[in-house]
Scaffold this motif. Structure first.
Motif, PDB file in Angstrom:
ATOM      1  N   ILE A 107       0.847  -1.194   0.000  1.00 57.14           N
ATOM      2  CA  ILE A 107       0.000   0.000   0.000  1.00 57.14           C
ATOM      3  C   ILE A 107       0.880   1.240   0.000  1.00 57.14           C
ATOM      4  N   GLY A 108       0.650   2.131  -0.956  1.00 58.70           N
ATOM      5  CA  GLY A 108       1.390   3.380  -1.016  1.00 58.70           C
ATOM      6  C   GLY A 108       1.105   4.241   0.206  1.00 58.70           C
ATOM      7  N   ALA A 136       1.954  -4.622   3.694  1.00 59.46           N
ATOM      8  CA  ALA A 136       3.056  -3.716   4.024  1.00 59.46           C
ATOM      9  C   ALA A 136       2.784  -2.354   3.398  1.00 59.46           C
ATOM     10  N   VAL A 137       3.452  -1.331   3.935  1.00 58.01           N
ATOM     11  CA  VAL A 137       3.320   0.039   3.432  1.00 58.01           C
ATOM     12  C   VAL A 137       4.615   0.427   2.729  1.00 58.01           C
ATOM     13  N   VAL A 138       4.479   1.105   1.599  1.00 63.59           N
ATOM     14  CA  VAL A 138       5.638   1.527   0.812  1.00 63.59           C
ATOM     15  C   VAL A 138       5.784   3.041   0.893  1.00 63.59           C
ATOM     16  N   LYS A 139       6.987   3.500   1.206  1.00 64.04           N
ATOM     17  CA  LYS A 139       7.264   4.931   1.175  1.00 64.04           C
ATOM     18  C   LYS A 139       7.258   5.379  -0.283  1.00 64.04           C
ATOM     19  N   GLY A 140       6.359   6.288  -0.612  1.00 67.33           N
ATOM     20  CA  GLY A 140       6.185   6.666  -2.010  1.00 67.33           C
ATOM     21  C   GLY A 140       5.069   5.849  -2.624  1.00 67.33           C
ATOM     22  N   GLY A 210      11.684   0.162   8.745  1.00 73.10           N
ATOM     23  CA  GLY A 210      11.013   0.311  10.035  1.00 73.10           C
ATOM     24  C   GLY A 210       9.579  -0.165   9.942  1.00 73.10           C
ATOM     25  N   THR A 211       8.712   0.483  10.696  1.00 72.16           N
ATOM     26  CA  THR A 211       7.297   0.123  10.676  1.00 72.16           C
ATOM     27  C   THR A 211       6.436   1.373  10.554  1.00 72.16           C
ATOM     28  N   ALA A 212       5.248   1.168  10.003  1.00 71.80           N
ATOM     29  CA  ALA A 212       4.246   2.228   9.916  1.00 71.80           C
ATOM     30  C   ALA A 212       3.251   2.026  11.051  1.00 71.80           C
ATOM     31  N   MET A 213       3.043   3.068  11.853  1.00 70.56           N
ATOM     32  CA  MET A 213       2.082   2.995  12.951  1.00 70.56           C
ATOM     33  C   MET A 213       0.682   3.303  12.435  1.00 70.56           C
ATOM     34  N   LYS A 218      -6.074   4.060   9.557  1.00 71.57           N
ATOM     35  CA  LYS A 218      -5.142   4.874   8.785  1.00 71.57           C
ATOM     36  C   LYS A 218      -3.782   4.977   9.466  1.00 71.57           C
ATOM     37  N   MET A 219      -2.778   5.206   8.644  1.00 71.10           N
ATOM     38  CA  MET A 219      -1.402   5.345   9.109  1.00 71.10           C
ATOM     39  C   MET A 219      -1.228   6.711   9.763  1.00 71.10           C
TER      40      MET A 219
END
Length: 380
Positions: A107-108, A136-140, A210-213, A218-219
């Motif tokens: 997920i962007g 997982a979350v992607v930076k960008g 790292g991790t997304a909180m 929502k993040m």
């Protein structure tokens, strides 16, 4: 006698024919040869609010020497919803997509910070939805993460699950799936973390940074790798190989000799919650850690006095890191430790008087860390 046997045979034959006529086939079968199996999915948010759905599916090409080569094909489409984007994807390929074998959802960050449940809703409503896929979350943009070509893996459905599993083993996070986060998105007083990836286009690789909180759907912030590992330990979860590297002095000319790396061997964690009559919450979080020294170039650590000094230094460093990490979770309103869930379970009367959405940021969480070196390697 023969006439009786003949009648029985005809009766059995007639019954069998009637049963065969009434039998149904597999009415909902989907042949693999008639579908494009989606093995990885990336979801992004466009500036105009539309969803970009990027999928990876395998294609088998036969070589000249009768050997088959499997490669990943990436295709994207946009839509006002995830389902609408998937319908538009079906218009671009020769066969219909089948997402039941999907192994990973990326997920962007822009979409993650807005809200993720709406984009995953289509999976929860589909009986063939890939609810066991990792998230997982992607930076960008997630689309870029599926377009890279790492040298050691040509299939994204293998590369990303293995990357997430190996990174989980070193203690950064627990593996979360589409199914597991569904409960957490609606759980009062308990939030969650997802792996946070960065794409290195020059090296054509993804890196877990790292991790997304997350708070509910929502993040709300990010943690570094070291902070993520410690938060997991403070939550009572120890993976196979959680390690920390800390600076212990500035006196050595060679920078390498100023650091120590330890492997967490065992933990003991206790949480106590005290609530005052006016609903002020105070949490005492005690964490004892037994560690093995993995690297210490400056010393053989051959005396109890040196070990005790290092115990104090490590305790001080990890306590400071714990305070910083907990402050970040409160700022992001991410109750990863499940403090609210404990209050709701064991202090329900107080819970009813609280507004946890606002109160969590203001509670007092006091970490009490104790580090003990139990092994220093094979060097005597």
């Amino acid at each position: 006698m023969n006439t009786l046997l003949t009648k029985k045979k005809w009766f059995l034959l007639g019954t069998l024919l009637m049963v065969i006529v009434l039998l149904t086939g597999c009415w909902d079968q989907r042949l693999i040869k008639e579908s494009r199996l989606i093995l990885a999915v990336g979801l992004d948010l466009e500036p105009n609010g539309k969803i970009i759905d990027t999928v990876v599916y395998p294609v088998v090409n036969k070589g000249s020497n009768a050997m088959s080569l499997v490669k990943s094909v990436v295709v994207s489409s946009t839509g006002v919803t995830t389902r609408d984007a998937r319908i538009n994807l079906d218009k671009k390929v020769s066969q219909m997509f089948d997402a039941s074998k999907n192994r990973v959802f990326l997920i962007g960050e822009k979409l993650a910070r807005k809200e993720i449940y709406s984009s995953l809703d289509v999976i929860y409503r589909d009986p063939r939805g890939s609810v066991n896929a990792m998230v997982a979350v992607v930076k960008g943009k997630a689309k870029k993460s599926l377009e890279i070509q790492p040298q050691d893996s040509t299939l994204m459905n293998i590369y990303y699950p293995e990357l997430l599993q190996s990174t989980s083993a070193i203690g950064l996070f627990e593996i979360e799936t589409v199914q597991s986060i569904c409960t957490l998105m609606f759980d009062e007083g308990n939030d969650y973390l997802l792996p946070y990836l960065r794409i290195n286009e020059q090296q054509q690789r993804a890196e877990v940074i790292g991790t997304a909180m997350f708070h509910k759907r929502k993040m709300t912030g990010t943690l570094t790798g070291k902070e993520s590992t410690l938060l997991l330990l403070m939550n009572g979860v120890k993976q196979d190989y959680p390690r920390f590297t800390f600076k212990i002095n500035d006196q050595k000319e060679m920078k390498e000799r100023n650091y120590i790396t330890v492997l967490v061997n065992d933990i003991e964690r206790k949480m106590k919650i005290h609530i005052t009559p006016d609903q002020k919450v105070r949490v005492k979080l005690a964490l004892k850690m037994d560690v093995n020294v993995n690297e210490l170039p400056v010393d053989h650590l051959d005396s109890a006095g040196k070990a005790n000094e290092l115990n104090k230094t490590l305790t001080r460093e990890i306590t400071a890191l714990a305070k910083k990490t907990l402050a970040k979770t409160q700022k992001a309103n991410c109750d990863e430790l499940g403090v609210g869930k404990r209050i709701r379970s064991f202090h329900y009367g107080d819970w009813k008087k609280m507004n946890w959405e606002k109160d969590y940021r203001n509670i007092s969480i006091e970490p009490e860390i104790k580090v003990t070196i139990v092994q220093h390697g094979i060097i005597n």
